[in-house]
Design a protein around this motif. Structure first.
Motif, mmCIF file in Angstrom:
data_model
loop_
_atom_site.group_PDB
_atom_site.id
_atom_site.type_symbol
_atom_site.label_atom_id
_atom_site.label_comp_id
_atom_site.label_asym_id
_atom_site.label_seq_id
_atom_site.Cartn_x
_atom_site.Cartn_y
_atom_site.Cartn_z
ATOM 1 N N GLU B 58 0.812 -1.228 0.000
ATOM 2 C CA GLU B 58 0.000 0.000 0.000
ATOM 3 C C GLU B 58 0.838 1.267 0.000
ATOM 4 O O GLU B 58 0.504 2.248 -0.638
ATOM 5 N N SER B 59 1.916 1.255 0.783
ATOM 6 C CA SER B 59 2.758 2.448 0.828
ATOM 7 C C SER B 59 4.204 2.043 1.066
ATOM 8 O O SER B 59 4.485 0.912 1.478
ATOM 9 N N ALA B 60 5.096 2.981 0.802
ATOM 10 C CA ALA B 60 6.527 2.652 0.834
ATOM 11 C C ALA B 60 7.265 3.474 1.886
ATOM 12 O O ALA B 60 6.872 4.590 2.221
ATOM 13 N N VAL B 61 8.333 2.873 2.380
ATOM 14 C CA VAL B 61 9.226 3.540 3.336
ATOM 15 C C VAL B 61 10.631 3.475 2.748
ATOM 16 O O VAL B 61 11.034 2.428 2.232
ATOM 17 N N ARG B 88 5.665 1.890 13.172
ATOM 18 C CA ARG B 88 4.533 2.180 12.278
ATOM 19 C C ARG B 88 3.408 1.158 12.437
ATOM 20 O O ARG B 88 2.385 1.273 11.786
ATOM 21 N N ARG B 112 13.880 0.636 -0.596
ATOM 22 C CA ARG B 112 12.479 1.001 -0.445
ATOM 23 C C ARG B 112 11.729 -0.277 -0.061
ATOM 24 O O ARG B 112 11.962 -1.337 -0.664
ATOM 25 N N TRP B 114 7.827 -1.828 0.691
ATOM 26 C CA TRP B 114 6.397 -1.574 0.548
ATOM 27 C C TRP B 114 5.611 -2.482 1.498
ATOM 28 O O TRP B 114 5.968 -3.651 1.672
ATOM 29 N N GLU B 116 1.921 -2.490 4.501
ATOM 30 C CA GLU B 116 0.648 -1.953 4.989
ATOM 31 C C GLU B 116 0.595 -2.105 6.511
ATOM 32 O O GLU B 116 1.364 -2.891 7.083
#
Lengths: 476, 154
Positions: B58-61, B88, B112, B114, B116
């Motif tokens: 869903e999103s990346a760090v 997180r 990176r 990825w 959720e």
């Protein structure tokens, strides 16, 4: 473990003489069956511990010892800081001050049995357990510092417990020498909303029945009555301790050569206890001990709140709170001489005997309680510090059954649903967010807890007082 | 849980494995490059917790690490992921790693990840990683592939 490299000193004590750079012997406690069943890595790791600078007496492995990182789990070693002795982050472990506390309920099994489903459900709703769970307490930086200095005392001042609890926690619930300023921003971040959480893995809250009393006088002194129920809580310093362990393990590994320390294995990363790095770690580790004290205190408060809903008369008084993963400054007799030492216990319990100056008044005449945890379906035990002087292994004893196999092997043998159902048939309710986690922690994945207790008793590490059978288990 | 092969494999196809350890879990990543082995090692870390296929990207760090040798770089990489997952309340399921060759100051990693937020019902996390350890820590070229491995305390 192959026994040919060990000399039997008794039926429960085995010695590996110093060789290949070992400064002291390695001593392994356990009967022949337990020691044979131990992984070879236990002997390798405890022999490597015996090579570290400033080690005194011997490097010890308890009857529940198993392969760890750096030190074996169930490893005990003492270092003389004034003789170049070290402090080792791997000798304490990541879950700093992981420990057990036991509460007395005064309730009988028959009181709980009719309500056990509802009670298990309420405990599971109230006690945050497993990865991703958070507590209801949020700490800002000021409160974090106060918690790291004050431990259980801080928690009780905030209303999470009773002042008399403090008399029944090691160090009175507040570890001296804590240096919150040595706890990193990252460690604090990991703890911001983890106060009052159980964690996962082998952590648990169990409601247990006192199934047998082995020493009537000690049982009475501890308030233990056969057939009554107790509650045991096993957890530690949560993310804060994990992060401190992570950071210092790496820093010590990198800094060791410059400190003149040749490590037999990098996993034994350590620093001279009197060095800047050593002192900084000790200050942070003591703050993490306070975090663990506070965490178990908050969990106690939550448990009491739930029990009050069901049993208004049950006060849930604290019997005692012990820590397993610590390095503490203590005075011990070595070759007839009293010396201040830094005693590392990793997966091992302090076991002070009667009249030890480090005991709270409540246990001055008896010695301190020592708790040996089972695993969901197996008995736990309450023991007491030994009468013998000087105590074995710097007054240490085992802490649990100890794993008999890896998580990997356990998953091949059991399914979580099967474990939960089989335990339910025996009248034991297990609540966990993860069935795979339950399978990895299946009772059969651990050694026979009663064999471990017997070996500790025969070896004089601690004495049997009571055996506990599980009824409810909240598993992280 | 995937098992370790009884004999080392010679192919360098990327793959993630878990290996047995007394109380904790060994994670191993294998690939044609150190970066690939690091990506697979991260996947093995997630395998210790849940099935990575259940984790949505869903999103990346973004993560950066620097260490004097590849072993410590792998340790730092796993510990950075453990930290990000902890603060997180997150799980990761996909990774892209670049490892720059050693310079005077050591090796550098740019990555990176990825994922959720943890869904305790859908992910049913089995364990909570506390930290990656120096035990069995190795990053080496072995049997035609790069292997990155260590024991993680859970």
């Amino acid at each position: 473990m192959e026994l040919s490299r060990l000399e039997p000193l008794s039926s429960t004590k085995w010695r590996r003489p110093p060789e290949g750079g070992m400064r002291v012997p390695a001593i392994i406690f356990g009967d022949e069956a337990l020691v044979r069943a131990m992984d070879e890595k236990v002997l390798e790791q405890i022999s490597n511990v015996a090579r570290l600078p400033g080690i005194v007496g011997a490097a010890y492995a308890m009857p529940d010892a198993h392969w760890g990182y750096g030190f074996p789990i169930g490893g005990v070693a003492a270092f003389d800081p004034d003789e170049g002795g070290v402090v080792s982050a791997g000798g304490v472990g990541f879950d700093i001050s992981c420990g057990v506390r036991t509460l007395l309920t005064g309730l009988k099994r028959g009181d709980i049995e009719p309500q056990k489903e509802a009670l298990a459900g309420r405990l599971y709703e109230t006690i945050p357990a497993g990865l991703g769970s958070t507590g209801k307490i949020r700490l800002d930086e000021i409160e974090m510092d106060r918690m790291l200095s004050g431990g259980a005392r801080w928690a009780i001042e905030r209303g999470w417990g009773r002042s008399e609890d403090l008399d029944r926690i090691e160090e009175g619930g507040a570890m001296p020498g804590a240096r919150p300023e040595h706890v990193s921003h990252r460690a604090r971040q990991r703890q911001m909303d983890e106060m009052g959480t159980l964690g996962s893995g082998n952590h648990y809250l169990e409601v247990q029945e006192i199934a047998a009393i082995h020493d009537g006088a000690l049982g009475k002194a501890f308030g233990l009555v056969r057939g009554e129920m107790v509650i045991s809580i096993h957890c530690g310093s949560r993310g804060l301790g994990h992060q401190i362990g992570t950071e210092f393990l790496r820093e010590m590994a990198v800094a060791a050569p410059a400190a003149g320390i040749t490590l037999p294995d990098r996993e034994l990363a350590c620093a001279p206890a009197r060095s800047e790095l050593g002192e900084r770690y000790l200050g942070a580790m003591r703050a993490a001990i306070n975090c663990a004290f506070a965490n178990r205190q908050i969990l106690t408060h939550l448990t009491r709140t739930v029990f009050r809903e069901f049993f208004a008369e049950a006060s849930l008084s604290l019997l005692f709170d012990v820590s397993h993963n610590t390095a503490k400054e203590e005075e011990h007799e070595v070759a007839g001489e009293r010396r201040p030492l830094l005693v590392h216990r990793k997966g091992a319990t302090r076991a002070f005997g009667a009249r030890h100056e480090g005991l709270p008044d409540a246990f001055a005449a008896t010695g301190q309680p020592v708790f040996i945890g089972g695993s969901m379906g197996t008995p736990s035990a309450i023991m007491v510090g030994p009468e013998r002087r000087p105590e074995e292994a710097f007054a240490s004893s085992c802490h649990g059954a100890g794993r008999a196999m890896s998580r990997h092997q356990a998953l091949r043998l059991w399914h979580g649903r099967q474990v939960v159902d089989e335990l339910r048939e025996r009248g034991i309710i297990v609540k966990s967010p993860s069935l795979r986690g339950v399978a990895e922690e299946a009772p059969g994945a651990y050694k026979d807890s009663l064999a471990v207790v017997e070996a500790a008793h025969l070896a004089g590490l601690s004495r049997k007082v009571a055996t506990l059978d599980p009824l409810l288990c909240i598993k992280g | 849980m995937r098992e370790s092969p009884k004999k080392p494999r010679s192919e360098s196809a990327p793959r993630a494995e878990l290996f047995a350890h007394g109380a904790d879990i060994g994670v191993r990543g294998i690939g044609p490059t150190p970066a690939s082995a690091f990506e697979e090692g991260a996947l093995a870390l997630v395998m210790a917790i849940t099935d990575p296929a259940r984790v949505a990207a869903e999103s990346a760090v973004e993560i950066r690490c620097e260490a004097p040798d590849l072993g410590l770089l792998f340790l730092d990489w796993l510990n950075a992921l453990i930290y990000e997952m902890a603060v997180r309340r997150f799980l990761f399921g996909r990774f892209a790693v670049r490892v720059d060759p050693s310079t005077g100051s050591g090796h550098r990693l740019f990555a990176r990840a990825w994922g959720e937020p943890v869904d305790r019902v859908r992910h049913a996390p089995a364990v909570e990683p506390k930290g990656a350890t120096l035990t069995a820590l190795k990053v080496e070229f072995r049997d035609g592939a790069w292997v990155a491995e260590c024991v993680v305390d859970v």
